[in-house]
Motif scaffolding. Structure first.
Motif, PDB file in Angstrom:
ATOM      1  N   UNK A  21       9.179   6.618  -4.338  1.00 48.33           N
ATOM      2  CA  UNK A  21       9.461   5.912  -5.602  1.00 48.33           C
ATOM      3  C   UNK A  21      10.457   6.736  -6.414  1.00 48.33           C
ATOM      4  N   UNK A  22      11.722   6.671  -6.006  1.00 41.95           N
ATOM      5  CA  UNK A  22      12.744   7.538  -6.609  1.00 41.95           C
ATOM      6  C   UNK A  22      13.934   6.746  -7.147  1.00 41.95           C
ATOM      7  N   UNK A  23      13.711   5.490  -7.440  1.00 42.54           N
ATOM      8  CA  UNK A  23      14.767   4.667  -8.034  1.00 42.54           C
ATOM      9  C   UNK A  23      14.490   4.511  -9.530  1.00 42.54           C
ATOM     10  N   UNK A  24      15.469   3.921 -10.195  1.00 41.12           N
ATOM     11  CA  UNK A  24      15.316   3.715 -11.640  1.00 41.12           C
ATOM     12  C   UNK A  24      14.250   2.650 -11.923  1.00 41.12           C
ATOM     13  N   UNK A  25      14.019   1.792 -10.942  1.00 44.94           N
ATOM     14  CA  UNK A  25      12.976   0.774 -11.081  1.00 44.94           C
ATOM     15  C   UNK A  25      11.860   1.049 -10.069  1.00 44.94           C
ATOM     16  N   UNK A  26      10.686   0.529 -10.401  1.00 45.50           N
ATOM     17  CA  UNK A  26       9.516   0.749  -9.522  1.00 45.50           C
ATOM     18  C   UNK A  26       8.589  -0.460  -9.637  1.00 45.50           C
ATOM     19  N   UNK A  27       8.157  -0.945  -8.469  1.00 50.28           N
ATOM     20  CA  UNK A  27       7.221  -2.072  -8.442  1.00 50.28           C
ATOM     21  C   UNK A  27       5.881  -1.563  -7.926  1.00 50.28           C
ATOM     22  N   UNK A  28       4.874  -1.461  -8.789  1.00 46.39           N
ATOM     23  CA  UNK A  28       3.571  -0.950  -8.339  1.00 46.39           C
ATOM     24  C   UNK A  28       2.962  -1.846  -7.252  1.00 46.39           C
ATOM     25  N   UNK A  29       2.278  -1.191  -6.343  1.00 44.49           N
ATOM     26  CA  UNK A  29       1.569  -1.911  -5.282  1.00 44.49           C
ATOM     27  C   UNK A  29       0.069  -1.777  -5.525  1.00 44.49           C
ATOM     28  N   UNK A  30      -0.692  -2.365  -4.608  1.00 40.46           N
ATOM     29  CA  UNK A  30      -2.138  -2.276  -4.755  1.00 40.46           C
ATOM     30  C   UNK A  30      -2.641  -0.846  -4.801  1.00 40.46           C
ATOM     31  N   UNK A  31      -1.895   0.070  -4.159  1.00 37.90           N
ATOM     32  CA  UNK A  31      -2.326   1.475  -4.149  1.00 37.90           C
ATOM     33  C   UNK A  31      -2.329   2.073  -5.536  1.00 37.90           C
ATOM     34  N   UNK A  32      -1.537   1.479  -6.472  1.00 31.51           N
ATOM     35  CA  UNK A  32      -1.478   2.017  -7.834  1.00 31.51           C
ATOM     36  C   UNK A  32      -2.364   1.236  -8.801  1.00 31.51           C
ATOM     37  N   UNK A  33      -3.082   0.259  -8.299  1.00 30.81           N
ATOM     38  CA  UNK A  33      -3.936  -0.531  -9.184  1.00 30.81           C
ATOM     39  C   UNK A  33      -4.964   0.364  -9.857  1.00 30.81           C
ATOM     40  N   UNK A  34      -5.117   0.203 -11.165  1.00 33.94           N
ATOM     41  CA  UNK A  34      -6.077   0.977 -11.930  1.00 33.94           C
ATOM     42  C   UNK A  34      -5.618   2.363 -12.322  1.00 33.94           C
ATOM     43  N   UNK A  35      -4.359   2.697 -12.017  1.00 28.77           N
ATOM     44  CA  UNK A  35      -3.839   4.032 -12.328  1.00 28.77           C
ATOM     45  C   UNK A  35      -2.800   3.941 -13.450  1.00 28.77           C
ATOM     46  N   UNK A  36      -2.681   5.035 -14.216  1.00 24.99           N
ATOM     47  CA  UNK A  36      -1.612   5.109 -15.221  1.00 24.99           C
ATOM     48  C   UNK A  36      -0.314   5.518 -14.528  1.00 24.99           C
ATOM     49  N   UNK A  37       0.802   4.988 -15.044  1.00 26.26           N
ATOM     50  CA  UNK A  37       2.102   5.234 -14.414  1.00 26.26           C
ATOM     51  C   UNK A  37       3.040   5.934 -15.397  1.00 26.26           C
TER      52      UNK A  37
END
Length: 325
Positions: free
Chosen positions: A273-289
């Motif tokens: 995840x090293x771009x200016x944009x990021x699309x969270x996936x299920x792996x990031x559900x419930x986490x702060x970004x």
């Protein structure tokens, strides 16, 4: 010129010439801003003039002194007139003269006139000096470089001190003993091309009538990389699985040539995840970004800043059907 019928001799007279009317003789000594003459009355006894001599260095800024020589009898007083190539120097009527740029290249002499009560005054002129040469400076303190040797930080030349005081200075900056093209002001700002090099400045003291005096300063420390004032990154978008988040870098000084990004979930870097944009996936559900932004620029040390965290990423809402009928 006067007509001879009134008893005065006709004609005009130059330096060294004289004319006599009755017991009075007028001798032309010098012609400058005014004419200087000696008037002698033959009815008076005359002084026997001495042989004046001039001492001192014949250079701009130096002082010459005239010695009157031995007169007979001793005059009650003396007057003086300094000459440059035989022409009177306006205002130079003291026993000493400090040579200026106006006398450079000329030969200096002094005419001494003795006066004594009951005697006709007399004058005598010294021999000429060598041609007046350019003056020279005496350096009291050497030039130096002031400021922090760092990319994009201005350095200032301290020119040092001299006697006499210069009219002005010329400058040339050097990086590792190589002259920097166009760097001829009293200040110099090292760029990325000077990174790691030591900086010196050559200062040339200048004054009309004087030989230029050039001195190279000591070296600065090696030029260090520049440093950023980092911006405050922010994240825009909704923290939800499948929704696009975008990083805003904030305002940096100076502006980086480029940015790199690293997105984090609960503070841990998300692989890839090293771009200016990021699309969270299920792996990031419930986490702060959050996103870490790193600025880069040639000649600068990279700097990083991290955004505040988002709320916890939610799972994508599901479409639900009502019960069958």
């Amino acid at each position: 010129a006067r007509a001879t019928s009134d008893g005065k001799k006709a004609g005009s007279y130059g330096v060294g010439q004289s004319y006599t009317v009755g017991d009075v003789t007028v001798t032309v000594n010098a012609i400058g801003g005014t004419a200087d003459v000696t008037v002698t009355d033959a009815t008076q006894s005359s002084l026997t003039a001495g042989t004046p001599s001039v001492t001192g260095s014949s250079a701009v800024g130096q002082t010459l002194t005239v010695d009157e020589g031995t007169w007979s009898p001793t005059p009650d007083s003396y007057t003086y007139q300094w000459l440059a190539d035989g022409t009177a120097i306006d205002g130079a009527t003291s026993r000493t003269i400090t040579l200026s740029a106006a006398q450079r290249g000329k030969r200096i002499s002094a005419r001494v006139t003795g006066a004594r009560s009951g005697y006709a005054s007399a004058s005598a002129t010294s021999g000429q000096t060598a041609a007046v040469s350019s003056g020279t400076f005496t350096q009291q303190t050497a030039p130096s470089v002031s400021g922090t040797a760092q990319v994009d930080q201005a350095l200032t030349a301290l020119p040092g001190s001299y006697s006499p005081t210069p009219d002005g200075y010329a400058y040339q900056w050097y990086a590792d003993s190589t002259a920097v093209t166009g760097a001829t002001s009293a200040t110099f700002t090292p760029g990325a091309s000077q990174l790691g090099q030591v900086i010196r400045v050559r200062v040339t003291a200048q004054r009309d009538g004087y030989v230029d005096y050039a001195t190279l300063s000591g070296p600065s420390a090696a030029v260090a990389p520049g440093t950023f004032t980092a911006g405050t990154p922010t994240v825009s978008g909704t923290a939800r699985v499948g929704a696009v988040l975008t990083a805003d870098e904030g305002t940096w000084s100076p502006t980086p040539d480029s940015f790199t990004y690293q997105w984090r979930a609960d503070g841990v870097a998300v692989s890839g995840a090293t771009s200016r944009t990021f699309t969270p996936s299920g792996a990031q559900a419930g986490k702060t970004l959050s996103v870490q932004v790193t600025g880069g620029r040639t000649g600068y040390t990279s700097a990083s800043a991290t955004s505040a965290t988002t709320c916890r990423a939610r799972r994508r809402a599901r479409n639900r059907r009502g019960p069958s009928r």
